[in-house]
Design a protein around this motif. Structure first.
Motif, PDB file in Angstrom:
ATOM      1  N   SER A 262      28.849  39.312  45.125  1.00 16.24           N
ATOM      2  CA  SER A 262      30.244  38.377  44.448  1.00 16.24           C
ATOM      3  C   SER A 262      29.910  36.833  44.661  1.00 16.24           C
ATOM      4  O   SER A 262      29.137  36.271  45.273  1.00 16.24           O
TER       5      SER A 262
ATOM      6  N   ARG B 160      43.464  35.056  44.083  1.00 15.33           N
ATOM      7  CA  ARG B 160      43.115  36.243  43.463  1.00 15.33           C
ATOM      8  C   ARG B 160      44.100  36.471  42.302  1.00 15.33           C
ATOM      9  O   ARG B 160      43.961  37.216  41.399  1.00 15.33           O
TER      10      ARG B 160
ATOM     11  N   LYS C 216      43.464  42.351  35.833  1.00 15.64           N
ATOM     12  CA  LYS C 216      42.565  41.461  36.474  1.00 15.64           C
ATOM     13  C   LYS C 216      41.384  41.108  35.542  1.00 15.64           C
ATOM     14  O   LYS C 216      41.039  41.949  34.863  1.00 15.64           O
TER      15      LYS C 216
ATOM     16  N   THR D 127      37.423  39.235  35.998  1.00 17.41           N
ATOM     17  CA  THR D 127      36.213  38.850  36.876  1.00 17.41           C
ATOM     18  C   THR D 127      35.143  38.396  36.007  1.00 17.41           C
ATOM     19  O   THR D 127      35.074  38.143  35.124  1.00 17.41           O
TER      20      THR D 127
ATOM     21  N   CYS E 247      31.387  40.531  40.686  1.00 17.59           N
ATOM     22  CA  CYS E 247      32.208  39.683  41.409  1.00 17.59           C
ATOM     23  C   CYS E 247      33.437  40.745  41.992  1.00 17.59           C
ATOM     24  O   CYS E 247      34.291  41.101  40.872  1.00 17.59           O
TER      25      CYS E 247
ATOM     26  N   TYR F 250      35.908  39.676  43.514  1.00 18.94           N
ATOM     27  CA  TYR F 250      36.888  38.735  43.853  1.00 18.94           C
ATOM     28  C   TYR F 250      38.140  38.720  42.810  1.00 18.94           C
ATOM     29  O   TYR F 250      39.370  38.592  43.017  1.00 18.94           O
ATOM     30  N   ALA F 251      37.745  38.892  41.614  1.00 16.79           N
ATOM     31  CA  ALA F 251      38.708  39.173  40.384  1.00 16.79           C
ATOM     32  C   ALA F 251      39.748  38.109  40.233  1.00 16.79           C
ATOM     33  O   ALA F 251      40.940  38.333  40.306  1.00 16.79           O
ATOM     34  N   CYS F 252      39.318  36.762  40.213  1.00 19.79           N
ATOM     35  CA  CYS F 252      40.319  35.737  40.192  1.00 19.79           C
ATOM     36  C   CYS F 252      40.653  35.324  38.754  1.00 19.79           C
ATOM     37  O   CYS F 252      41.176  34.202  38.618  1.00 19.79           O
ATOM     38  N   LYS F 253      39.950  35.801  37.674  1.00 22.07           N
ATOM     39  CA  LYS F 253      40.537  35.515  36.302  1.00 22.07           C
ATOM     40  C   LYS F 253      41.706  35.696  35.765  1.00 22.07           C
ATOM     41  O   LYS F 253      42.484  36.823  36.602  1.00 22.07           O
TER      42      LYS F 253
END
Length: 557
Positions: A71, A234, A279, A281, A285, A287-290
């Motif tokens: 990630s 996130r 979600k 990403t 990764c 974390y998938a913060c997009k």
């Protein structure tokens, strides 16, 4: 030290040739990513080059971690001579390109010369093909992706592309990948536009042959922690701190007239999260913060906005509706422009017309900039070059429009903006997080130079690895040492060499202490800049003490 593997691929688009050069010695010294590209650019771009001329070169580079499944590694670096700042600039983007780039079997891609025809370049582990694409003239970024999918079976994850803004040499045009991820700051999209390169695709299956072994642990540990993290980032990306920053520090508003936006809650993290429908990403990764967002009423779908766009198309323009910010974000992605510079430039125009809050006008002007239509032709030059005609203050550093984090309040960040080789960009020195958190007193500039040097060196190495900035809590100092099989001090030394090469290149173009200034007053700036030069071991005029001597850089045949 762990480093990327694979040759340099040089593509001369005027001659329609492609040459591979082994650069093992250079990789051992410069690892990959930003450091590698900066070393090549320093030696192979003439110091007197025109950013729009054939002598300028563009570099796309990856690091060793892009050959892992860890990630926070789905990113790449791009470096060139910037049409916006007139100095050397590097920028990076996420998405899904990095693994496809590595699969093409190279560590760095170099574009040389210029083409008489609009080109698509196709890079595989078997070779390079040049395709003339006149039908894509002034095509939007998604239209380019659709064309590549239809004609070649390659999606946006395989592609970098420019939109109309790049072709029309807008000085803050972006290079886009995955349609919505931008190599944003510095106008490198206009470099490809000047070369007549519409897009480049990458594919292959050579990565397993490159033999980069990533230590595990910590690879799997980082991936597991990213997957199980429970934090606001996130859910809301960088917009999660909008109201905190607005209430406690500064959210620059109405072209810097004000420090606080009265409608911050309408465009902040909760407003963005309310529009998020799934979600998002980057490659591998967890974390998938997009932020894939959708407005049900209008049907608009975009990715984001992130905090910088909430500022540039929101508070700076006096816009209090998150949908209007989403529209600005979508136009920039579709047309291929940096949302920060574009949004701030539009805000400067609204200032000149006293039209803050006029969303229809702002969106119209954003389109005009990309096509250089009417007043858009002037604004496409950026604030530094158009402020006199607009009758507004020139609020830039080295020609680059400011990011959101206000140096008038965060004085260490203000110092960072002043001395950064890239100009007023928040990712170069990164003092902002220390000052927001209270680890560093936001007041004052003196005594902060040593910390700024450390932050710049770390960020330069982070862009070399290549590691996402949002992975700092997971890809820790100890884990970086294990991943790269080196002491942390040695990693920072690679970053320091990178910063010094950038500075030396810019010095040869006439940059000195006169460029290391701010367009507003903060305490003791001149003395703090002098402290920074001393910490770097540079001359009192901001120039590098000795010309860097590089080994392992291939000759330009």
């Amino acid at each position: 030290m762990l480093h990327a593997t694979g040759p340099l691929l040089t593509v001369d688009i005027g001659e329609r040739t492609a040459t591979k050069t082994e650069i093992d010695d250079l990789l051992e010294s410069y690892v990959g990513g930003r450091a590698l590209a900066t070393a090549l650019a320093h030696e192979r771009i003439p110091f007197d080059a025109d950013p729009f001329g054939p002598e300028n070169r563009a570099y796309l580079s990856t690091g060793p971690l892009q050959q892992s499944q860890m990630s926070f590694t789905g990113r790449m670096n791009m470096t060139s001579l910037s049409p916006l700042t007139d100095g050397l600039a590097s920028t990076n983007a996420g998405g899904f390109l990095s693994r496809n780039f590595a699969d093409a079997g190279i560590s760095v891609f170099e574009v040389v010369g210029e083409s008489d025809e609009l080109l698509a370049i196709h890079v595989t582990d078997d070779g390079v093909e040049f395709e003339e694409v006149p039908e894509l003239e002034e095509a939007t970024v998604p239209a380019v992706s659709d064309h590549m999918e239809d004609e070649h079976g390659l999606g946006p994850e395989n592609c970098i592309a420019i939109g109309p803004a790049g072709e029309n040499l807008v000085r803050f045009a972006s290079v886009m990948t995955f349609d919505s991820r931008a190599f944003g700051r510095g106008g490198l999209g206009a470099v490809l536009g000047a070369k007549n390169v519409k897009c480049v695709t990458f594919e292959g299956d050579a990565a397993p042959e490159l033999e980069v072994e990533i230590p595990d642990p910590p690879e799997s540990e980082i991936h597991r922690e990213a997957a199980t993290a429970d934090d606001r980032m996130r859910r809301q990306g960088t917009t999660g701190g909008t109201e905190f920053i607005n209430d406690n520090f500064s959210l620059p508003t109405r072209y810097f007239r004000e420090y606080e936006f009265e409608h911050a809650e309408n465009i902040g993290g909760d407003a963005v999260e309310a529009k998020k429908y799934e979600k998002g990403t980057c490659s591998t990764c967890a974390y998938a913060c997009k932020l894939p967002t959708r407005d049900e009423e209008t049907g608009l779908e975009t990715e984001g906005p992130e905090f910088e766009t909430v500022y540039s198309f929101g508070s700076m323009q006096g816009m209090d509706d998150i949908v209007d910010v989403m529209k600005g974000n979508d136009r920039c992605d579709t047309l291929g422009m940096d949302t920060i510079s574009a949004g701030v430039t539009v805000a400067a125009y609204l200032e000149s017309k006293d039209e803050f809050g006029n969303a229809d006008l702002a969106h119209e002007i954003t389109e005009k900039i990309a096509y250089r239509e009417g007043v858009g032709d002037l604004l496409a030059e950026g604030v530094d070059r158009c402020h006199d005609e607009l009758g507004v203050d020139n609020l830039t550093v080295k020609g680059m429009e400011f990011a959101a984090h206000d140096g008038r309040v965060l004085h260490g960040q203000g110092l960072s903006y002043a001395v950064a080789n890239r100009g007023a960009d928040h990712m170069y020195g990164g003092m902002l997080s220390l000052e927001y958190s209270g680890e560093l007193d936001p007041e004052g500039t003196l005594g902060k130079a040593e910390q700024l040097v450390t932050e710049e060196n770390y960020n330069a190495f982070r862009d070399t690895g290549v590691v996402c900035a949002f992975g700092g809590d997971y890809v820790t100092e100890e884990r970086l040492e294990t991943l790269f099989d080196a002491d942390y001090a040695d990693l920072l030394a690679v970053g320091a060499k990178t910063v010094e090469l950038e500075r030396h290149f810019n010095n040869q173009r006439g940059f000195d202490e006169e460029e290391d200034r701010l367009p507003y007053e903060i305490p003791d700036l001149e003395e703090a800049v002098a402290e920074y030069y001393e910490a770097r071991g540079w001359r009192e005029d901001g120039t590098v003490t000795e010309s860097p001597v590089l080994e392992g850089v291939p000759a330009d045949d």
